[in-house]
Write a protein that holds these residues in place. Structure first.
Motif, PDB file in Angstrom:
ATOM      1  N   VAL A  59       0.961  -7.638  -1.856  1.00 64.09           N
ATOM      2  CA  VAL A  59       1.681  -6.787  -0.895  1.00 64.09           C
ATOM      3  C   VAL A  59       2.444  -7.650   0.112  1.00 64.09           C
ATOM      4  CG1 VAL A  59       1.375  -5.155   1.009  1.00 64.09           C
ATOM      5  CG2 VAL A  59       0.178  -4.788  -1.152  1.00 64.09           C
TER       6      VAL A  59
ATOM      7  N   GLY B 164       6.313  -7.543   0.016  1.00 68.45           N
ATOM      8  CA  GLY B 164       6.717  -6.663   1.109  1.00 68.45           C
ATOM      9  C   GLY B 164       7.260  -7.319   2.351  1.00 68.45           C
TER      10      GLY B 164
ATOM     11  N   TRP C 165      10.975  -7.369   3.239  1.00 68.47           N
ATOM     12  CA  TRP C 165      11.624  -6.102   3.570  1.00 68.47           C
ATOM     13  C   TRP C 165      11.418  -5.710   5.028  1.00 68.47           C
ATOM     14  CZ3 TRP C 165      14.890  -3.634   0.322  1.00 68.47           C
ATOM     15  CH2 TRP C 165      14.868  -4.022  -1.014  1.00 68.47           C
TER      16      TRP C 165
END
Length: 473
Positions: free
Chosen positions: A52, A56, A59
């Motif tokens: 993750v 992630g 972003w």
């Protein structure tokens, strides 16, 4: 003495002459069996968190910018509101040294936990093993499939597996490149096939590398390429937590019925089921003793505990333990080497944190014109010329005031205020003039002061020299 056994893998020969052998053995495919257990759950959680974070973090937006972006063309590295420049390379070196000490500390305390629970190579390896299982089935199904001749069903399963591998590898490559090219620009460019040459090269290279390392090489990377497997053993001691097979309790091995009186037959708790080998991602038998290939993932512990539960035996035939514990002694958690590592880590973390949080996002470098010592201006003043290199290392534009002191009546022949955009490096020429009546020696120390007008904490002072005519006596 019930010490942790160590397997001797030295080739034996009955001949008096030395026998040659290959240092690199041909890889045998390892079919990892599906299992459940506490340590698998812990590893799944840690792997999920890492995935993750990896996919992630690029972003996340911070003050209108990508939170983590290594902008190589601009030589700026943005990390959650802090901008680092090439001049801050020492901080990176410092951070790498701290991480190395963290690794040493963890290894002394609990062996290769990094490898089993956090190493990217094994996080992706387990990810690829999952993809292998969902497309081709569990261990026995995969083994039968590979032994079969080619058929339509086999082709479909193999195609599905490799397609999923390539998808994961490509997604990983795009996510990695997204830390160097803004991910919100990179993703549309990938979907529209409008990539630049460098992005195309790196995405292609990393896709192939991830596909090969996690899909085909797997444990070979750990055994033959990773240096940590070779030197980690020198950090072990008798109180280091490692995975070990309790030989005294387990031997002699043998199959038996669930309720059989195996103790009367001189047998130990090990039923020789082989599950500890079948679930091992590096294909070793932990019952042979402590081996450098072991990545301390705990798979064999979970598999063995499951068998012990089914047989009605106590858990822990294979477990995380220490050599002192196996000998029946007491494990010493606090020991000199561990305390020394911890003390060094605390000192380095405090020093690094202080340096990072007191870091001033301004770079000032002053170069005096060396083409001439000084110039006598038309008004009779003595003039020196300087170039101020000012770098705004923050993520906001700032207006700065420039002051200089050190000589009575020293005048700066330039604007005293200048605006520098975020990330800009400005070359600002400055001329200083001094009255020769106040110059009684050939050179003076002067001080430049650069202060942000909207933030009093952003201020730097730098010393330089003012050259004047030598007085004749």
């Amino acid at each position: 003495m019930n010490q942790i056994p160590v397997k001797d893998v030295t080739p034996k020969s009955n001949n008096s002459k030395a026998e040659s052998f290959d240092l690199y053995a041909k890889r045998e495919h390892i079919y990892v069996k599906y299992y459940k257990g506490l340590f698998k759950n812990l590893r799944t959680i840690s792997g999920f968190i890492m995935l993750v974070m990896f996919y992630g973090f690029s972003w996340i937006q911070w003050d209108g910018h990508q939170a983590i972006l290594f902008d190589l063309p601009s030589r700026q590295f943005h990390v959650f509101g802090i901008t680092f420049w090439p001049q801050d390379f020492m901080l990176l070196s410092w951070l790498l040294i701290i991480l190395a000490f963290v690794l040493f500390f963890v290894t002394v305390f609990a062996g290769r936990l990094w490898c089993g629970y956090a190493c990217p190579q094994f996080v992706w390896t387990w990810f690829f093993i999952w993809a292998e299982r969902v497309t081709e089935g569990d261990r026995n199904q995969r083994m039968r499939l590979d032994k079969q001749g080619w058929s339509g069903q086999k082709a479909i399963k193999k195609t599905a597996k490799h397609s999923l591998w390539l998808f994961i590898a490509a997604a990983s490559a795009i996510a990695f490149v997204g830390y160097f090219t803004p991910i919100r620009e990179l993703t549309p460019a990938v979907l529209s096939w409008n990539l630049g040459p460098w992005e195309t090269w790196w995405i292609g290279f990393l896709t192939i590398a991830t596909y090969a390392n996690a899909g085909w090489l797997r444990e070979q990377v750990c055994i033959y390429m990773c240096p940590y497997a070779r030197f980690q053993s020198v950090m072990f001691d008798q109180d280091t937590l490692v995975i070990s097979y309790d030989e005294e309790r387990g031997e002699n091995r043998g199959k038996r019925k669930k309720n059989a009186d195996y103790k009367a037959q001189g047998m130990g708790d090990c039923i020789d089921c082989g599950n500890c080998v079948h679930v091992c991602p590096v294909g070793i038998d932990i019952r042979d003793g402590l081996q450098y290939e072991c990545v301390a993932c705990g798979a064999c512990v979970d598999a063995c505990d499951d068998i012990m539960d089914r047989m009605g035996y106590d858990r822990g035939l294979i477990r995380y333990t220490t050599e002192h514990a196996l000998e029946g002694g007491e494990t010493h958690i606090l020991r000199p080497r561990l305390i020394a590592y911890f003390a060094c880590l605390c000192a380095m973390f405090i020093a690094f944190g202080y340096t990072l949080f007191t870091r001033i996002p301004l770079e000032v470098d002053i170069l005096r014109d060396r083409g001439q010592l000084y110039v006598e201006a038309s008004n009779g003043m003595i003039e020196n010329v300087y170039t101020l290199k000012l770098a705004n290392k923050s993520q906001e534009d700032h207006q700065y005031s420039i002051e200089v002191s050190g000589i009575d009546g020293l005048t700066m022949m330039a604007e005293h205020e200048v605006t520098i955009r975020s990330g800009e490096l400005l070359d600002y020429p400055v001329s200083l003039q001094a009255d020769p009546r106040f110059l009684d020696r050939p050179n003076y120390n002067i001080m430049f002061k650069v202060q942000a007008l909207d933030d009093e904490d952003i201020m730097l002072e730098q010393e330089n020299r003012f050259i004047g005519p030598a007085k004749r006596h």
